[in-house]
Design an enzyme around this catalytic site. Structure first.
Site, PDB file in Angstrom:
ATOM      1  N   ARG A 141       0.836  -1.211   0.000  1.00  0.00           N
ATOM      2  CA  ARG A 141       0.000   0.000   0.000  1.00  0.00           C
ATOM      3  C   ARG A 141       0.871   1.260   0.000  1.00  0.00           C
ATOM      4  O   ARG A 141       0.558   2.248  -0.687  1.00  0.00           O
ATOM      5  CB  ARG A 141      -0.925  -0.019   1.221  1.00  0.00           C
ATOM      6  CG  ARG A 141      -1.830   1.200   1.347  1.00  0.00           C
ATOM      7  CD  ARG A 141      -2.876   1.004   2.431  1.00  0.00           C
ATOM      8  NE  ARG A 141      -3.503   2.262   2.798  1.00  0.00           N
ATOM      9  CZ  ARG A 141      -3.366   2.858   3.983  1.00  0.00           C
ATOM     10  NH1 ARG A 141      -2.636   2.284   4.930  1.00  0.00           N
ATOM     11  NH2 ARG A 141      -3.959   4.007   4.240  1.00  0.00           N
ATOM     12  N   HIS A 145      -5.385  -6.238  -3.465  1.00  0.00           N
ATOM     13  CA  HIS A 145      -6.196  -6.294  -2.244  1.00  0.00           C
ATOM     14  C   HIS A 145      -6.249  -7.692  -1.645  1.00  0.00           C
ATOM     15  O   HIS A 145      -6.748  -7.859  -0.540  1.00  0.00           O
ATOM     16  CB  HIS A 145      -7.627  -5.816  -2.534  1.00  0.00           C
ATOM     17  CG  HIS A 145      -7.773  -4.333  -2.526  1.00  0.00           C
ATOM     18  ND1 HIS A 145      -8.840  -3.677  -3.104  1.00  0.00           N
ATOM     19  CD2 HIS A 145      -6.978  -3.364  -2.018  1.00  0.00           C
ATOM     20  CE1 HIS A 145      -8.698  -2.378  -2.947  1.00  0.00           C
ATOM     21  NE2 HIS A 145      -7.581  -2.163  -2.293  1.00  0.00           N
ATOM     22  N   HIS A 186       0.588   3.978  -2.891  1.00  0.00           N
ATOM     23  CA  HIS A 186       0.161   5.355  -2.628  1.00  0.00           C
ATOM     24  C   HIS A 186       1.275   6.372  -2.907  1.00  0.00           C
ATOM     25  O   HIS A 186       0.986   7.520  -3.245  1.00  0.00           O
ATOM     26  CB  HIS A 186      -0.331   5.478  -1.189  1.00  0.00           C
ATOM     27  CG  HIS A 186      -1.693   4.904  -0.985  1.00  0.00           C
ATOM     28  ND1 HIS A 186      -2.612   5.413  -0.085  1.00  0.00           N
ATOM     29  CD2 HIS A 186      -2.310   3.847  -1.575  1.00  0.00           C
ATOM     30  CE1 HIS A 186      -3.734   4.699  -0.131  1.00  0.00           C
ATOM     31  NE2 HIS A 186      -3.555   3.738  -1.027  1.00  0.00           N
ATOM     32  N   TRP A 222      -9.616  -9.293   2.838  1.00  0.00           N
ATOM     33  CA  TRP A 222     -10.259  -9.788   1.622  1.00  0.00           C
ATOM     34  C   TRP A 222     -10.021 -11.295   1.455  1.00  0.00           C
ATOM     35  O   TRP A 222     -10.721 -11.959   0.716  1.00  0.00           O
ATOM     36  CB  TRP A 222      -9.671  -9.091   0.401  1.00  0.00           C
ATOM     37  CG  TRP A 222      -9.965  -7.636   0.276  1.00  0.00           C
ATOM     38  CD1 TRP A 222     -11.014  -7.062  -0.401  1.00  0.00           C
ATOM     39  CD2 TRP A 222      -9.204  -6.536   0.805  1.00  0.00           C
ATOM     40  NE1 TRP A 222     -10.955  -5.687  -0.324  1.00  0.00           N
ATOM     41  CE2 TRP A 222      -9.853  -5.335   0.414  1.00  0.00           C
ATOM     42  CE3 TRP A 222      -8.047  -6.447   1.574  1.00  0.00           C
ATOM     43  CZ2 TRP A 222      -9.375  -4.075   0.759  1.00  0.00           C
ATOM     44  CZ3 TRP A 222      -7.575  -5.196   1.920  1.00  0.00           C
ATOM     45  CH2 TRP A 222      -8.229  -4.022   1.515  1.00  0.00           C
TER      46      TRP A 222
END
Length: 348
Positions: free
Chosen positions: A109, A242, A113, A258
């Protein structure tokens, strides 16, 4: 005739006797010495071209007369010890948690990002500059909790010759994907850090999980990914990340993983989207759910964001979900190419 007695090899030279007079004349020796000098100069020129070729290959930025040695050095390939150190951080932290969670998803992540602010329209944003560690990006809601990952990684900079923050944060994502069993990601070093966040793009470039309806959420997803230069196929492949990690109420407001094996990179996200029954989450730990709209499976153990559900509610995106659910190797190939492309956006 004595001229024909001189032989110049590709990597050496020597004097041989004259073919006609069977002697080694002074003229022969002088000619050999001259030829040797010329050959050495030729080798020097060849070597210079080879060095320049390697430099250009490793450092795809315009070469100028005032050659930037610092930037060139940053394009070197770092030793395996950097990879091992990142993995050691993951394992040490995982042992301390002892709950099955880890930094793997957080490192991915962070890399995502740091890179996902890029705009192909004006070449702004992206991971070059390492600005995610500075205000305003560090305080953006979409980046909540990423300071944990940055704090773990920052200790490696000095050990590895002051590796740039931009390289460190993105490479950690590469290592995390590969360590979790995912595909090998194409990657190059060379990001140069900014001293502050004055060149940061405006907030709002990172994808939101929900825009109020399937139509609006799908349109938002495309706006974000198309802005970076991705198409629908690449977008669906990237969202497959994810499968790693989970959502935290104190960060995104959402809750849950998930995938039951949240430290394992695979195509489970797509399979679960198609195979499981998803309903709106209404309770959490026996109490009414007060968080944002999200979906859960029949047991409540797994979750999906509205943006995840949009991938099977949008006909075009669903085609790729079905492709990746049926063929993990295809997903790996597409994800590898798309994630490598994402991390490279805005590079010098």
């Amino acid at each position: 005739a004595c001229r024909e007695g001189i032989f110049l090899g590709h990597f050496y030279h020597t004097v041989v006797t004259c073919r006609d007079c069977n002697t080694s004349s002074d003229q022969n020796r002088k000619m050999a010495t001259t030829a040797s000098t010329k050959l050495q100069r030729l080798y020097q020129i060849q070597l210079a071209f080879i060095v320049a070729f390697i430099a250009v290959s490793l450092a795809p930025y315009p070469m100028t007369i005032a050659f930037n040695i610092k930037t060139f050095i940053q394009h070197r390939v770092y030793p395996p010890s950097l990879r091992r150190d990142i993995i050691n951080i993951i394992n040490t932290d995982m042992d301390q948690r002892s709950d099955g969670t880890s930094l793997i998803g957080t490192f991915v992540r962070l890399a995502w990002h740091a890179s996902g602010t890029y705009s192909a329209h004006d070449n702004s944003g992206g991971s070059n500059g390492g600005r995610i560690r500075h205000a305003p990006e560090k305080s953006w809601g979409a980046n909540a909790g990423l300071d944990i990952a940055m704090d773990h990684l920052d200790s490696l900079r000095e050990k590895h010759n002051n590796l740039s923050y931009g390289d460190l944060y993105t490479y950690a994502g590469v290592v995390a994907v590969e360590y979790a069993g995912g595909p090998k990601i194409p990657y190059r070093f060379g990001r140069v850090d900014d001293e502050d966040g004055s060149n940061s793009p405006p907030d709002g470039r990172l994808p939101d999980a929900d825009k109020g309806s399937v139509k609006k959420t799908s349109a938002h997803m495309r706006d974000v990914f198309y802005r970076m230069g991705f198409d629908d196929r690449e977008m669906v492949a990237l969202i497959g990340a994810h499968t790693l990690g989970r959502c935290h109420i104190d960060r995104s407001g959402y809750w849950g993983p998930w995938n039951k094996a949240e430290n394992k990179f695979n195509n489970a996200l797509y399979k679960f989207l198609l195979d499981k029954e998803w309903t709106v989450k209404k309770k959490h730990e026996g109490k009414k759910w007060k968080g944002p709209l999200q979906y859960e499976n029949e047991t409540g153990e797994l979750m999906m964001l509205p943006s995840c559900m949009a991938m099977i509610q949008d006909e075009k995106m669903k085609e790729y979900v079905e492709m990746y659910a049926a063929d993990q190797e295809l997903f790996y190939r597409d994800f590898s190419a798309a994630f490598g492309k994402l991390l490279d956006l805005g590079m010098p």
